[in-house]
Design a protein around this motif. Structure first.
Motif, PDB file in Angstrom:
ATOM      1  N   VAL A  98       0.843  -1.205   0.000  1.00 25.20           N
ATOM      2  CA  VAL A  98       0.000   0.000   0.000  1.00 25.20           C
ATOM      3  C   VAL A  98       0.874   1.251   0.000  1.00 25.20           C
ATOM      4  CG1 VAL A  98      -1.578   1.393   1.391  1.00 25.20           C
ATOM      5  CG2 VAL A  98      -2.050  -1.007   1.039  1.00 25.20           C
ATOM      6  N   GLU A  99       1.888   1.269   0.845  1.00 24.84           N
ATOM      7  CA  GLU A  99       2.766   2.440   0.907  1.00 24.84           C
ATOM      8  C   GLU A  99       3.475   2.660  -0.430  1.00 24.84           C
ATOM      9  OE1 GLU A  99       5.263   1.844   4.326  1.00 24.84           O
ATOM     10  OE2 GLU A  99       3.656   2.373   5.704  1.00 24.84           O
ATOM     11  N   THR A 100       3.912   1.599  -1.063  1.00 27.48           N
ATOM     12  CA  THR A 100       4.590   1.722  -2.354  1.00 27.48           C
ATOM     13  C   THR A 100       3.640   2.258  -3.420  1.00 27.48           C
ATOM     14  OG1 THR A 100       6.110  -0.072  -1.827  1.00 27.48           O
ATOM     15  CG2 THR A 100       5.821   0.461  -4.158  1.00 27.48           C
ATOM     16  N   LEU A 101       2.453   1.663  -3.526  1.00 31.20           N
ATOM     17  CA  LEU A 101       1.484   2.095  -4.541  1.00 31.20           C
ATOM     18  C   LEU A 101       1.029   3.535  -4.318  1.00 31.20           C
ATOM     19  CD1 LEU A 101      -0.759  -1.096  -4.827  1.00 31.20           C
ATOM     20  CD2 LEU A 101       0.849  -0.223  -6.538  1.00 31.20           C
ATOM     21  N   CYS A 102       0.728   3.865  -3.079  1.00 32.03           N
ATOM     22  CA  CYS A 102       0.205   5.208  -2.792  1.00 32.03           C
ATOM     23  C   CYS A 102       1.286   6.280  -2.881  1.00 32.03           C
ATOM     24  CB  CYS A 102      -0.490   5.234  -1.439  1.00 32.03           C
ATOM     25  SG  CYS A 102      -2.035   4.304  -1.455  1.00 32.03           S
ATOM     26  N   SER A 103       2.488   5.985  -2.459  1.00 34.46           N
ATOM     27  CA  SER A 103       3.545   7.003  -2.555  1.00 34.46           C
ATOM     28  C   SER A 103       3.864   7.312  -4.010  1.00 34.46           C
ATOM     29  CB  SER A 103       4.796   6.592  -1.788  1.00 34.46           C
ATOM     30  OG  SER A 103       5.388   5.454  -2.369  1.00 34.46           O
TER      31      SER A 103
END
Length: 89
Positions: A57-62
């Motif tokens: 999630v952090e990778t996709l959203c960042s």
């Protein structure tokens, strides 16, 4: 097996259900169930997958969230009369 259930709210420009769909397709087994729409979604997952889910999630959203999208805006329909600009109102 311990299951976690959660829900999320998004910001303009990030389609939350599509993010969960990408996670389900790219990391099979990470999500048991999910659903929702652009601005809100819910999910069920195994407790053992929480760390992997967080990283993805952090990778996709960042990658999707720009600095401009992080700004807070308050949209109003008009001005508030001076008589209503009181603590009591």
């Amino acid at each position: 097996m311990i299951e976690y259930k959660g829900s999320g709210r998004s910001i303009a420009g990030v389609h939350l259900r599509d993010v969960l769909d990408l996670i389900a397709k790219n990391t099979p087994g990470c999500l048991d169930k999910f659903g929702g729409h652009a601005m809100a979604a819910g999910l069920t997952m195994n407790a053992s997958d929480v760390d992997q889910f967080r990283r993805v999630v952090e990778t996709l959203c960042s990658a999707a969230i720009t600095d401009e999208m992080k700004n807070k805006y308050l949209y109003v329909d008009g001005t508030l009369p001076a008589s209503h600009r009181t603590i009591g109102f």
